[in-house]
Scaffold this motif. Structure first.
Motif, PDB file in Angstrom:
ATOM      1  N   ASP A  61      -1.513   0.615   0.672  1.00 30.52           N
ATOM      2  CA  ASP A  61      -0.145   0.330   1.103  1.00 30.52           C
ATOM      3  C   ASP A  61       0.342   1.215   2.232  1.00 30.52           C
ATOM      4  OD1 ASP A  61      -0.055   2.690  -0.258  1.00 30.52           O
ATOM      5  OD2 ASP A  61       1.639   2.158  -1.548  1.00 30.52           O
ATOM      6  N   SER A 159       1.666  -3.644   3.919  1.00 32.12           N
ATOM      7  CA  SER A 159       1.856  -4.590   2.827  1.00 32.12           C
ATOM      8  C   SER A 159       0.530  -4.964   2.190  1.00 32.12           C
ATOM      9  CB  SER A 159       2.541  -5.851   3.358  1.00 32.12           C
ATOM     10  OG  SER A 159       2.575  -6.860   2.363  1.00 32.12           O
ATOM     11  N   THR A 160       0.581  -5.194   0.884  1.00 28.74           N
ATOM     12  CA  THR A 160      -0.599  -5.696   0.170  1.00 28.74           C
ATOM     13  C   THR A 160      -0.564  -7.219   0.037  1.00 28.74           C
ATOM     14  OG1 THR A 160       0.534  -5.347  -1.947  1.00 28.74           O
ATOM     15  CG2 THR A 160      -0.879  -3.564  -1.155  1.00 28.74           C
ATOM     16  N   HIS A 161       0.523  -7.836   0.486  1.00 25.51           N
ATOM     17  CA  HIS A 161       0.617  -9.294   0.458  1.00 25.51           C
ATOM     18  C   HIS A 161      -0.443  -9.875   1.405  1.00 25.51           C
ATOM     19  CE1 HIS A 161       2.188 -13.350   1.137  1.00 25.51           C
ATOM     20  NE2 HIS A 161       2.927 -13.191   0.047  1.00 25.51           N
ATOM     21  N   LEU A 164       0.862 -11.000   4.935  1.00 26.98           N
ATOM     22  CA  LEU A 164       1.332  -9.883   5.757  1.00 26.98           C
ATOM     23  C   LEU A 164       0.211  -8.917   6.069  1.00 26.98           C
ATOM     24  CD1 LEU A 164       4.918  -8.847   4.615  1.00 26.98           C
ATOM     25  CD2 LEU A 164       4.181 -10.330   6.485  1.00 26.98           C
ATOM     26  N   ARG A 165      -0.751  -8.795   5.167  1.00 23.41           N
ATOM     27  CA  ARG A 165      -1.878  -7.900   5.411  1.00 23.41           C
ATOM     28  C   ARG A 165      -2.656  -8.349   6.639  1.00 23.41           C
ATOM     29  NH1 ARG A 165      -3.481  -3.353   2.369  1.00 23.41           N
ATOM     30  NH2 ARG A 165      -5.196  -2.439   3.537  1.00 23.41           N
ATOM     31  N   CYS A 168      -0.627  -7.198   9.567  1.00 23.79           N
ATOM     32  CA  CYS A 168      -0.765  -5.743   9.694  1.00 23.79           C
ATOM     33  C   CYS A 168      -2.094  -5.377  10.330  1.00 23.79           C
ATOM     34  CB  CYS A 168      -0.655  -5.076   8.325  1.00 23.79           C
ATOM     35  SG  CYS A 168       0.980  -5.129   7.576  1.00 23.79           S
ATOM     36  N   GLU A 202       8.307  -5.889   1.532  1.00 22.24           N
ATOM     37  CA  GLU A 202       7.016  -5.219   1.414  1.00 22.24           C
ATOM     38  C   GLU A 202       6.969  -3.854   2.096  1.00 22.24           C
ATOM     39  OE1 GLU A 202       4.025  -6.328  -0.156  1.00 22.24           O
ATOM     40  OE2 GLU A 202       5.435  -7.666  -1.141  1.00 22.24           O
ATOM     41  N   THR A 203       7.708  -3.667   3.187  1.00 21.25           N
ATOM     42  CA  THR A 203       7.613  -2.419   3.961  1.00 21.25           C
ATOM     43  C   THR A 203       8.903  -1.607   3.971  1.00 21.25           C
ATOM     44  OG1 THR A 203       8.320  -3.358   6.100  1.00 21.25           O
ATOM     45  CG2 THR A 203       5.985  -3.592   5.499  1.00 21.25           C
TER      46      THR A 203
END
Length: 286
Positions: A61, A159-161, A164-165, A168, A202-203
């Motif tokens: 994360d 984010s671990t989604h 979104l990962r 990222c 998430e962030t």
């Protein structure tokens, strides 16, 4: 123990959890190519220092850059990977979880010149201490100093989604990517509103603020590695060096060149103070 390109195999097999002692330091010298450890974890907590070059620590994360005069603390059993720039020199300090009172979460610690020199000494001479009692006292003094290190706010939440990962990772790999928020939302099959809500959840930041934080972290890493302000601005996709300087100054209060000068001057002052203290401790000659 040190690592060079000819010792890659032995380094990859190094297990800090079976190394003797509750505190172990390892110096790593990398070749001219980028090196990355895959995701792993160990019982001992780990402090990552860069003597030359830079290191990026990735966690589930967060993204943390190892900058000069700072180190990344990774608690016990936490999965992580370390990616080093070419021609880097790194020191890992491994500590048993019950030997040191440090935050339970990963963080970036400000590292004093005294701590830095003690870690280097342990890495280079840890196997040659005259006796185990002396080594234990040395390690205890080092951990006492380290436990008082202030935390720096230079990490980047990740984010671990899954959707979104992917965004990222794309921006971490290419910070100069200037696609708009709408384009990123479309890429992951979301409306802008849904994308914005998810990023904030998430962030804890808006997408624009998160992307700027990423650029600042990358800028500090590259400036610390010797890149010029102009080179950093170009690598981050800014149309002009002036635009990058304005962004940096808003975040840190001073232009990037001055920020690096101030940071180096602070370290030089700390080193000078340590030298004076060492001289004061020396017995007077007759």
């Amino acid at each position: 123990m040190s690592y060079s390109p000819t010792l890659r195999g032995s380094y990859s097999q190094f297990d800090p959890d079976v190394a003797a002692g509750e505190t172990v330091a390892l110096r790593v010298n990398l070749s001219c190519v980028e090196d990355e450890q895959p995701v792993h974890h160990h019982r001992k907590g780990q402090l990552v220092l860069a003597l030359r070059g830079s290191v990026t620590c990735r966690l589930s994360d967060a993204l943390m850059m190892v900058l000069p005069q700072s180190g990344v603390w990774i608690p016990s059993e936490l999965p992580h990977s370390n990616q080093a720039s070419p021609d880097s020199q790194i020191i890992f300090l491994f500590v048993e979880p019950d030997a040191l009172a440090l935050p339970a979460r990963p963080c970036i610690l400000s590292i004093s010149p005294l701590i830095r020199e003690m870690v280097i000494h342990l890495a280079d001479h840890g196997d040659t201490f005259p006796e185990q009692a002396y080594r234990a006292q040395f390690c205890q003094a080092l951990l006492h100093q380290l436990s008082g290190s202030p935390v720096e706010q230079l990490s980047l939440p990740i984010s671990t989604h899954p959707k979104l990962r992917s965004v990222c990772n794309a921006l971490i790999d290419n910070p100069a990517d200037r696609r708009s928020r709408a384009e990123w939302a479309s890429m992951v099959a979301m409306s802008e509103r849904t994308f914005d809500r998810l990023v904030m959840k998430e962030t804890g930041q808006s997408f624009g603020r998160w992307r700027q934080q990423l650029q600042l972290v990358v800028a500090l890493r590259d400036l610390s590695g010797g890149a010029s302000v102009q080179q950093v601005a170009l690598a981050l996709g800014y149309e002009s060096t002036t635009a990058f300087i304005i962004m940096f100054k808003k975040a840190f209060g001073v232009p990037p060149g001055q920020y690096m000068l101030d940071r180096r001057a602070h370290v030089a002052a700390d080193l000078a103070e340590e030298e004076l203290l060492d001289k004061a401790r020396m017995p007077c000659s007759r």
